[in-house]
Every structure is written in C-alpha cells, then in structure tokens.
Design a protein around this motif. Structure first.
Motif, PDB file in Angstrom:
ATOM      1  N   LEU A  49       0.766  -1.384   0.162  1.00  0.00           N
ATOM      2  CA  LEU A  49      -0.155  -0.167  -0.013  1.00  0.00           C
ATOM      3  C   LEU A  49       0.609   1.391  -0.069  1.00  0.00           C
ATOM      4  O   LEU A  49       0.551   2.182  -0.901  1.00  0.00           O
ATOM      5  CB  LEU A  49      -1.176   0.195   1.125  1.00  0.00           C
ATOM      6  CG  LEU A  49      -2.148  -0.754   1.073  1.00  0.00           C
ATOM      7  CD1 LEU A  49      -2.454  -1.009   2.281  1.00  0.00           C
ATOM      8  CD2 LEU A  49      -3.087  -0.553  -0.281  1.00  0.00           C
ATOM      9  N   TYR A  50       2.062   0.904   0.661  1.00  0.00           N
ATOM     10  CA  TYR A  50       2.695   2.199   0.868  1.00  0.00           C
ATOM     11  C   TYR A  50       3.956   2.997  -0.204  1.00  0.00           C
ATOM     12  O   TYR A  50       3.971   3.976  -0.098  1.00  0.00           O
ATOM     13  CB  TYR A  50       2.545   2.809   2.274  1.00  0.00           C
ATOM     14  CG  TYR A  50       2.326   2.712   3.160  1.00  0.00           C
ATOM     15  CD1 TYR A  50       1.702   4.751   3.449  1.00  0.00           C
ATOM     16  CD2 TYR A  50       1.703   1.897   4.111  1.00  0.00           C
ATOM     17  CE1 TYR A  50       0.556   4.898   4.705  1.00  0.00           C
ATOM     18  CE2 TYR A  50       0.244   2.437   4.976  1.00  0.00           C
ATOM     19  CZ  TYR A  50      -0.004   3.985   5.190  1.00  0.00           C
ATOM     20  OH  TYR A  50      -1.084   3.768   6.427  1.00  0.00           O
ATOM     21  N   TYR A  51       4.207   2.038  -0.586  1.00  0.00           N
ATOM     22  CA  TYR A  51       5.135   2.236  -1.609  1.00  0.00           C
ATOM     23  C   TYR A  51       4.863   2.053  -3.179  1.00  0.00           C
ATOM     24  O   TYR A  51       4.832   2.804  -3.961  1.00  0.00           O
ATOM     25  CB  TYR A  51       6.821   1.084  -0.937  1.00  0.00           C
ATOM     26  CG  TYR A  51       7.359   2.364  -0.341  1.00  0.00           C
ATOM     27  CD1 TYR A  51       8.017   2.919   0.278  1.00  0.00           C
ATOM     28  CD2 TYR A  51       7.458   1.333   1.266  1.00  0.00           C
ATOM     29  CE1 TYR A  51       8.673   3.275   1.087  1.00  0.00           C
ATOM     30  CE2 TYR A  51       7.586   1.762   2.421  1.00  0.00           C
ATOM     31  CZ  TYR A  51       8.659   2.800   3.125  1.00  0.00           C
ATOM     32  OH  TYR A  51       8.804   3.555   3.182  1.00  0.00           O
ATOM     33  N   PHE A  52       4.250   0.533  -3.594  1.00  0.00           N
ATOM     34  CA  PHE A  52       4.272   0.585  -4.722  1.00  0.00           C
ATOM     35  C   PHE A  52       2.731   1.042  -4.812  1.00  0.00           C
ATOM     36  O   PHE A  52       2.902   1.619  -6.442  1.00  0.00           O
ATOM     37  CB  PHE A  52       4.095  -1.183  -4.860  1.00  0.00           C
ATOM     38  CG  PHE A  52       5.177  -1.731  -4.882  1.00  0.00           C
ATOM     39  CD1 PHE A  52       5.894  -1.609  -5.715  1.00  0.00           C
ATOM     40  CD2 PHE A  52       5.761  -2.450  -3.877  1.00  0.00           C
ATOM     41  CE1 PHE A  52       7.345  -2.018  -5.757  1.00  0.00           C
ATOM     42  CE2 PHE A  52       6.761  -2.574  -3.560  1.00  0.00           C
ATOM     43  CZ  PHE A  52       7.787  -2.939  -4.536  1.00  0.00           C
ATOM     44  N   MET A  53       1.590   0.931  -3.917  1.00  0.00           N
ATOM     45  CA  MET A  53       0.420   1.528  -4.870  1.00  0.00           C
ATOM     46  C   MET A  53       0.790   2.942  -4.304  1.00  0.00           C
ATOM     47  O   MET A  53      -0.403   4.522  -4.158  1.00  0.00           O
ATOM     48  CB  MET A  53      -0.844   1.319  -3.990  1.00  0.00           C
ATOM     49  CG  MET A  53      -0.999  -0.176  -4.313  1.00  0.00           C
ATOM     50  SD  MET A  53      -2.245  -0.756  -3.975  1.00  0.00           S
ATOM     51  CE  MET A  53      -3.543  -0.172  -4.644  1.00  0.00           C
ATOM     52  N   HIS A  54       1.439   4.038  -3.430  1.00  0.00           N
ATOM     53  CA  HIS A  54       1.854   5.320  -3.632  1.00  0.00           C
ATOM     54  C   HIS A  54       1.041   5.946  -2.705  1.00  0.00           C
ATOM     55  O   HIS A  54       0.427   6.806  -2.362  1.00  0.00           O
ATOM     56  CB  HIS A  54       1.947   5.775  -4.955  1.00  0.00           C
ATOM     57  CG  HIS A  54       2.800   5.671  -5.540  1.00  0.00           C
ATOM     58  ND1 HIS A  54       4.596   5.889  -6.121  1.00  0.00           N
ATOM     59  CD2 HIS A  54       2.298   5.059  -6.698  1.00  0.00           C
ATOM     60  CE1 HIS A  54       4.817   5.264  -6.631  1.00  0.00           C
ATOM     61  NE2 HIS A  54       4.288   4.939  -7.484  1.00  0.00           N
ATOM     62  N   MET A  55       0.780   4.844  -1.582  1.00  0.00           N
ATOM     63  CA  MET A  55      -0.605   5.635  -0.419  1.00  0.00           C
ATOM     64  C   MET A  55       0.220   6.503   0.683  1.00  0.00           C
ATOM     65  O   MET A  55      -0.102   7.412   0.700  1.00  0.00           O
ATOM     66  CB  MET A  55      -0.985   4.543   0.676  1.00  0.00           C
ATOM     67  CG  MET A  55      -1.792   3.664  -0.470  1.00  0.00           C
ATOM     68  SD  MET A  55      -3.403   4.815  -1.075  1.00  0.00           S
ATOM     69  CE  MET A  55      -4.504   4.855   0.315  1.00  0.00           C
ATOM     70  N   LYS A  56       1.606   6.563   0.989  1.00  0.00           N
ATOM     71  CA  LYS A  56       2.447   7.605   1.222  1.00  0.00           C
ATOM     72  C   LYS A  56       2.066   9.191   0.762  1.00  0.00           C
ATOM     73  O   LYS A  56       2.881  10.239   1.707  1.00  0.00           O
ATOM     74  CB  LYS A  56       3.909   7.006   1.700  1.00  0.00           C
ATOM     75  CG  LYS A  56       4.455   7.126   0.438  1.00  0.00           C
ATOM     76  CD  LYS A  56       5.963   6.828   0.477  1.00  0.00           C
ATOM     77  CE  LYS A  56       6.597   6.974  -0.938  1.00  0.00           C
ATOM     78  NZ  LYS A  56       8.234   6.939  -0.152  1.00  0.00           N
ATOM     79  N   HIS A  57       1.579   9.249  -0.430  1.00  0.00           N
ATOM     80  CA  HIS A  57       2.139  10.879  -1.091  1.00  0.00           C
ATOM     81  C   HIS A  57       0.653  11.306  -0.603  1.00  0.00           C
ATOM     82  O   HIS A  57      -0.200  11.127  -0.181  1.00  0.00           O
ATOM     83  CB  HIS A  57       2.372   9.875  -2.112  1.00  0.00           C
ATOM     84  CG  HIS A  57       3.328   9.902  -3.025  1.00  0.00           C
ATOM     85  ND1 HIS A  57       4.546   9.906  -2.719  1.00  0.00           N
ATOM     86  CD2 HIS A  57       3.705   8.429  -3.441  1.00  0.00           C
ATOM     87  CE1 HIS A  57       5.355   9.766  -3.553  1.00  0.00           C
ATOM     88  NE2 HIS A  57       5.157   8.480  -3.650  1.00  0.00           N
ATOM     89  N   LYS A  58       0.911  12.711  -0.786  1.00  0.00           N
ATOM     90  CA  LYS A  58      -0.169  13.364  -0.029  1.00  0.00           C
ATOM     91  C   LYS A  58      -1.348  13.174  -1.770  1.00  0.00           C
ATOM     92  O   LYS A  58      -1.268  12.848  -2.769  1.00  0.00           O
ATOM     93  CB  LYS A  58       0.196  15.090  -0.959  1.00  0.00           C
ATOM     94  CG  LYS A  58       1.226  15.572   0.366  1.00  0.00           C
ATOM     95  CD  LYS A  58       1.536  17.428   0.645  1.00  0.00           C
ATOM     96  CE  LYS A  58       2.391  16.890   1.178  1.00  0.00           C
ATOM     97  NZ  LYS A  58       2.831  18.581   1.590  1.00  0.00           N
ATOM     98  N   GLY A  59      -2.701  13.412  -0.920  1.00  0.00           N
ATOM     99  CA  GLY A  59      -4.238  13.413  -2.112  1.00  0.00           C
ATOM    100  C   GLY A  59      -4.198  12.369  -2.023  1.00  0.00           C
ATOM    101  O   GLY A  59      -5.843  12.093  -2.719  1.00  0.00           O
TER     102      GLY A  59
END
Length: 111
Positions: A73-83
């Motif tokens: 979730l946080y690295y490959f699906m970019h959930m750590k990014h804003k928005g």
C-alpha cells in the motif's frame, strides 16, 4: 533546503529536481521490493522447517502477510503521497469491514 521543490523558470533546475526525486523514489521501491522478497523467503523457511509447530507457523505467516500488505500500500500503490486521503479512507474502511466479517464468522462457528 527546507523546501526542496523549485518553481524556477529554468527547465534545467526543474529537471535536476525531478531526477533527484525520481532516483529517491526508485531507491525506496527497490528497498521495499527487496524487503518483501526477504519476508517471502522467511515465510517459506518457516513452513519448510519441521521443528516449528503449527500454532507458531500460521500466525507468523499471517503477520508477515500483513507487513507485506502495508509495504504494498505505502510504497507500490503510493499511499504515502499527498492527495490519497479519500482512497486511504475507503481502503481502511474496507479492511475494517473485512476484519469485522471474519471476526463474526469465527465467533459464529465457535458457538
């Protein structure tokens, strides 16, 4: 250096910034991927070693699976990014409903 993003009219400056950010993102992706491969190998080894009991192996593999989902979730699906707040809300709500459903069915079968 407090604000790394540049809004310069010079395209070379923006290109350098994007290249640095892309290189940093790629490094995070490679580290995360390597960690997930390592966790997968640990899970295979936990099953392959016959000294581990069943009561230890199953929760251990489930714990490794949860860690890998978080990495996904946080690295490959970019959930750590804003928005991504709305998407995160739906994902976490779905996970909560799924956990409650599993808990309900486990409780029903125990009675």
């Amino acid at each position: 250096m407090a604000n790394d993003q540049t809004n310069s009219a010079n395209p070379n400056v923006n290109l350098k910034y994007r290249r640095r950010k892309n290189a940093e993102e790629m490094r995070h992706q490679v580290v995360s991927f390597s960690l997930m491969i390592f966790l997968t190998l640990i899970a295979f080894l936990a099953v392959a070693v016959e000294d581990f009991q069943h009561w230890f192996t199953v929760p251990f593999i489930l714990l490794l699976a949860v860690v890998q989902v978080i990495f996904q979730l946080y690295y490959f699906m970019h959930m750590k990014h804003k928005g991504h707040d709305t998407i995160a809300l739906f994902l976490y709500s779905g996970a909560l409903v799924g956990a409650i459903t599993i808990l309900t069915f486990v409780t029903i079968t125990w009675l």
